[in-house]
Design a protein around this motif. Structure first.
Motif, PDB file in Angstrom:
ATOM      1  N   ARG A  12      30.622  45.227 -73.978  1.00 57.94           N
ATOM      2  CA  ARG A  12      30.885  46.072 -75.301  1.00 57.94           C
ATOM      3  C   ARG A  12      29.877  46.988 -75.065  1.00 57.94           C
ATOM      4  N   ASP A  13      30.185  48.101 -76.273  1.00 60.53           N
ATOM      5  CA  ASP A  13      29.280  49.074 -76.524  1.00 60.53           C
ATOM      6  C   ASP A  13      28.351  48.418 -77.768  1.00 60.53           C
ATOM      7  N   PHE A  14      26.927  48.301 -77.309  1.00 65.81           N
ATOM      8  CA  PHE A  14      26.138  47.953 -78.378  1.00 65.81           C
ATOM      9  C   PHE A  14      25.559  48.808 -79.367  1.00 65.81           C
ATOM     10  N   GLY A  15      25.587  50.201 -78.944  1.00 63.01           N
ATOM     11  CA  GLY A  15      25.101  51.277 -79.739  1.00 63.01           C
ATOM     12  C   GLY A  15      23.618  51.495 -79.573  1.00 63.01           C
ATOM     13  N   VAL A  16      22.880  51.004 -78.737  1.00 64.12           N
ATOM     14  CA  VAL A  16      21.505  51.089 -78.558  1.00 64.12           C
ATOM     15  C   VAL A  16      21.331  51.846 -77.010  1.00 64.12           C
ATOM     16  N   THR A  17      20.132  52.716 -76.706  1.00 62.31           N
ATOM     17  CA  THR A  17      19.956  53.334 -75.716  1.00 62.31           C
ATOM     18  C   THR A  17      18.847  52.099 -74.910  1.00 62.31           C
ATOM     19  N   ASP A  18      18.485  52.664 -73.542  1.00 62.26           N
ATOM     20  CA  ASP A  18      17.293  52.265 -73.048  1.00 62.26           C
ATOM     21  C   ASP A  18      15.985  52.632 -73.561  1.00 62.26           C
ATOM     22  N   ASP A  19      15.933  53.714 -74.312  1.00 66.34           N
ATOM     23  CA  ASP A  19      14.703  54.218 -74.529  1.00 66.34           C
ATOM     24  C   ASP A  19      13.941  53.217 -75.780  1.00 66.34           C
ATOM     25  N   ASN A  20      14.843  52.871 -76.848  1.00 64.84           N
ATOM     26  CA  ASN A  20      14.208  52.034 -77.785  1.00 64.84           C
ATOM     27  C   ASN A  20      15.235  50.949 -78.270  1.00 64.84           C
ATOM     28  N   PHE A  21      14.690  49.644 -78.061  1.00 62.44           N
ATOM     29  CA  PHE A  21      15.764  48.517 -78.696  1.00 62.44           C
ATOM     30  C   PHE A  21      14.932  47.370 -78.640  1.00 62.44           C
ATOM     31  N   SER A  22      15.710  46.420 -79.088  1.00 60.81           N
ATOM     32  CA  SER A  22      14.933  45.197 -79.308  1.00 60.81           C
ATOM     33  C   SER A  22      15.995  43.871 -79.021  1.00 60.81           C
ATOM     34  N   VAL A  23      15.742  43.071 -78.185  1.00 58.59           N
ATOM     35  CA  VAL A  23      16.714  41.747 -78.161  1.00 58.59           C
ATOM     36  C   VAL A  23      15.953  40.478 -78.294  1.00 58.59           C
ATOM     37  N   LYS A  24      16.679  39.729 -79.310  1.00 63.71           N
ATOM     38  CA  LYS A  24      15.827  38.399 -79.464  1.00 63.71           C
ATOM     39  C   LYS A  24      16.799  37.437 -78.956  1.00 63.71           C
ATOM     40  N   THR A  25      16.516  36.329 -78.485  1.00 66.09           N
ATOM     41  CA  THR A  25      17.624  35.238 -78.106  1.00 66.09           C
ATOM     42  C   THR A  25      16.844  33.869 -77.893  1.00 66.09           C
ATOM     43  N   ILE A  26      17.711  32.770 -78.246  1.00 66.08           N
ATOM     44  CA  ILE A  26      17.055  31.322 -78.106  1.00 66.08           C
ATOM     45  C   ILE A  26      18.092  30.919 -77.065  1.00 66.08           C
ATOM     46  N   VAL A  73      11.716  47.346 -76.367  1.00 65.13           N
ATOM     47  CA  VAL A  73      11.241  48.748 -75.724  1.00 65.13           C
ATOM     48  C   VAL A  73      10.992  49.730 -76.611  1.00 65.13           C
ATOM     49  N   HIS A  74       9.939  50.370 -76.437  1.00 61.76           N
ATOM     50  CA  HIS A  74       9.628  51.620 -77.287  1.00 61.76           C
ATOM     51  C   HIS A  74       9.065  52.761 -76.389  1.00 61.76           C
ATOM     52  N   GLN A  75      10.043  53.824 -76.197  1.00 61.65           N
ATOM     53  CA  GLN A  75       9.786  54.983 -75.505  1.00 61.65           C
ATOM     54  C   GLN A  75       9.440  54.477 -74.024  1.00 61.65           C
ATOM     55  N   GLY A 107      21.034  55.383 -70.005  1.00 58.41           N
ATOM     56  CA  GLY A 107      21.723  55.472 -70.858  1.00 58.41           C
ATOM     57  C   GLY A 107      22.072  54.291 -71.864  1.00 58.41           C
ATOM     58  N   GLU A 108      23.271  54.219 -72.340  1.00 58.30           N
ATOM     59  CA  GLU A 108      23.382  53.032 -73.401  1.00 58.30           C
ATOM     60  C   GLU A 108      23.576  51.503 -73.010  1.00 58.30           C
ATOM     61  N   MET A 109      23.347  50.532 -73.794  1.00 57.50           N
ATOM     62  CA  MET A 109      23.679  49.278 -73.503  1.00 57.50           C
ATOM     63  C   MET A 109      25.039  48.887 -73.606  1.00 57.50           C
ATOM     64  N   VAL A 110      25.590  48.543 -72.372  1.00 58.34           N
ATOM     65  CA  VAL A 110      27.006  48.146 -72.543  1.00 58.34           C
ATOM     66  C   VAL A 110      27.429  46.701 -72.121  1.00 58.34           C
ATOM     67  N   GLY A 111      26.376  45.898 -72.037  1.00 57.01           N
ATOM     68  CA  GLY A 111      26.692  44.405 -71.765  1.00 57.01           C
ATOM     69  C   GLY A 111      25.460  43.536 -71.912  1.00 57.01           C
ATOM     70  N   ILE A 112      25.768  42.243 -72.060  1.00 58.88           N
ATOM     71  CA  ILE A 112      24.691  41.093 -71.951  1.00 58.88           C
ATOM     72  C   ILE A 112      25.133  40.069 -71.380  1.00 58.88           C
ATOM     73  N   ILE A 135      21.250  35.211 -80.899  1.00 58.02           N
ATOM     74  CA  ILE A 135      21.065  36.471 -80.103  1.00 58.02           C
ATOM     75  C   ILE A 135      21.171  37.387 -81.072  1.00 58.02           C
ATOM     76  N   SER A 136      20.343  38.640 -81.138  1.00 61.44           N
ATOM     77  CA  SER A 136      20.419  39.713 -82.110  1.00 61.44           C
ATOM     78  C   SER A 136      19.841  41.039 -81.266  1.00 61.44           C
ATOM     79  N   VAL A 137      20.427  41.892 -81.648  1.00 61.33           N
ATOM     80  CA  VAL A 137      20.340  43.238 -80.916  1.00 61.33           C
ATOM     81  C   VAL A 137      19.940  44.361 -82.111  1.00 61.33           C
ATOM     82  N   SER A 138      18.700  44.927 -81.799  1.00 57.63           N
ATOM     83  CA  SER A 138      18.372  46.226 -82.806  1.00 57.63           C
ATOM     84  C   SER A 138      18.163  47.479 -82.000  1.00 57.63           C
ATOM     85  N   GLY A 139      18.107  48.433 -82.630  1.00 55.60           N
ATOM     86  CA  GLY A 139      17.960  49.749 -82.241  1.00 55.60           C
ATOM     87  C   GLY A 139      16.786  50.314 -82.546  1.00 55.60           C
ATOM     88  N   ALA A 140      16.506  51.584 -82.273  1.00 48.78           N
ATOM     89  CA  ALA A 140      15.269  52.428 -82.367  1.00 48.78           C
ATOM     90  C   ALA A 140      14.638  52.163 -83.859  1.00 48.78           C
TER      91      ALA A 140
END
Length: 417
Positions: free
Chosen positions: A274-288, A359-361, A383-388, A401-406
């Protein structure tokens, strides 16, 4: 003295690869994971995907014809040669053999005939491998449904300005998803059974002349199993019935119901395209997540992969003591346990592991159970995150799992309730 045959060079190349990658040089003892590792190494070095089944046949000498030039070039790239010809030049081997004395005129005539044949073969090869493009090439794709699997894609193409012997459309990196097309026509349909951000290719002879992104959306999390990474049709599982006790999980009874042969090696994947709405420049993914044991496996591992429009990121965790097989890819940077100290990627994968990917910058940090295990800088834009995608050797579970933007705001979260 006579030159060695092409098969002799292939044998030499295989032995050198085995030495470089520290594989057991008795081909009968190579395991599927060895060939998977080799396939990944070839993909990393050359950009060419060679299936595990193809590598197994090659290592067992189970081929009637000499492999395609692209395959030989890919093998040579593992040893840091530019192509197969350079490998042969740098590994010149001759074989001693007694020959009968023959008439010099007859020998000269034979040499001339051989030279003419070689020139003809070179001309034919060059003509077949290098299409002539005299104008615009059109290539587009339209899905028949917006999301869900399977999904038929209608490809429109126009190769009227291309001179070549053969034309193909390939769904993705997988060469098994390659189909010949009629250059006089302009439409062909193809069915996708796997979710993901696929990069379809229009091919003339052996040359990619156009690409088209095809984003097959999964309509949420889709669990499936395949025995080989190149399988085109996986075995799906109902995502709703895979939720229990607040986490995603598939047990052995589910495998029996689906007809899975647990005696064979297989991989469980949980894919959310799916389109997650974050780019490869700045994001955070947390999972267990954790692996679930159903049979004795010497070096089981599990992996989380983040798919972006132009590339993929992943981190694999592996059983303690097996860090040799661990690896990660962050941006354009790839690291494996053979040439790097990846001891921090070893853990008890049968217990819940808390992984955080920040990821930050374009400066990335990976934490495992709160402890930093990777710091990596990369430079390319993807570009943008499109899948996990979660991948487990055997079975596995995901708790959160959670995905955060910049800005640190959560854009996607799943507690698997």
């Amino acid at each position: 003295m006579i030159m060695s045959s092409e098969k002799d060079y292939i044998q030499i190349c295989k032995r050198e690869i085995e030495k470089l990658l520290a594989l057991d040089n008795a081909s009968s003892s190579l395991k599927s994971r060895d060939f998977e590792y080799l396939s990944g190494k070839i993909k990393e070095k050359s950009g060419i995907a060679i299936s595990v089944s193809t590598l197994k046949r090659l290592w067992k000498d189970d081929f009637l014809q000499i492999p395609q030039p692209a395959t030989l070039n890919a093998l040579a790239s593992v040893l840091d040669y530019s192509d197969w010809q350079e490998f042969k030049q740098k590994n010149h081997v001759t074989t001693t053999r007694k020959v009968k004395t023959i008439n010099k005129k007859a020998l000269l005539f034979s040499l001339i005939i051989l030279m003419v044949a070689v020139v003809i073969l070179i001309l034919v090869k060059n003509r077949s491998n290098e299409p002539v493009i005299n104008g615009e090439v059109h290539f587009s794709a339209d899905k028949t449904i917006s999301l869900g699997l399977p999904n038929t894609v209608v490809f429109n193409y126009d190769v009227s300005n291309v001179v070549a012997d053969s034309f193909f459309i390939q769904q993705s990196w997988n060469e098994r998803a390659k189909e010949r097309i009629d250059p006089k026509k302009q439409v062909i349909s193809s069915i996708y059974h796997l979710p993901g951000f696929h990069r379809a290719k229009l091919i003339a002879n052996n040359t990619v002349i156009a690409k088209q992104n095809v984003h097959i959306l999964s309509n949420g999390w889709l669990p499936y199993i395949n025995y080989d990474i190149t399988d085109l049709i996986p075995i799906y599982f109902n995502p709703d019935s895979s939720l229990s006790d607040g986490h995603f999980h598939i047990d052995e009874s589910d495998l029996q119901f689906a007809g899975i042969d647990i005696k064979k090696d297989f991989k469980l994947r949980l894919n959310n395209s799916r389109d997650f709405g974050v780019t490869d420049d700045n994001f955070s993914v947390k999972t267990i997540f954790k692996s679930d044991s159903i049979k004795a496996t010497s070096c089981p591992r599990m992996e989380i992969m983040l798919v972006f429009e132009a590339n993929i990121f992943w981190v694999s965790l592996i059983k303690k003591g097996c860090e040799y097989y661990a690896n990660y890819k962050i941006g354009e940077i790839y690291a494996d346990g053979k040439n790097n100290d990846l001891s921090l990627l070893g853990c008890n994968i049968y217990e819940w592991q808390d992984l955080e990917f920040t990821v930050h910058q374009k400066l990335s940090e990976v934490k495992l159970n709160g402890k930093p295990i990777i710091h990596q800088k990369y430079v390319q834009d993807f570009g943008e995150m499109v899948g996990i995608i979660y991948t487990f050797d055997g079975l596995g579970s995901v708790d959160f799992i959670s995905v955060s933007g910049a800005d640190g705001k959560i854009v996607y979260q799943d507690d698997f309730e």
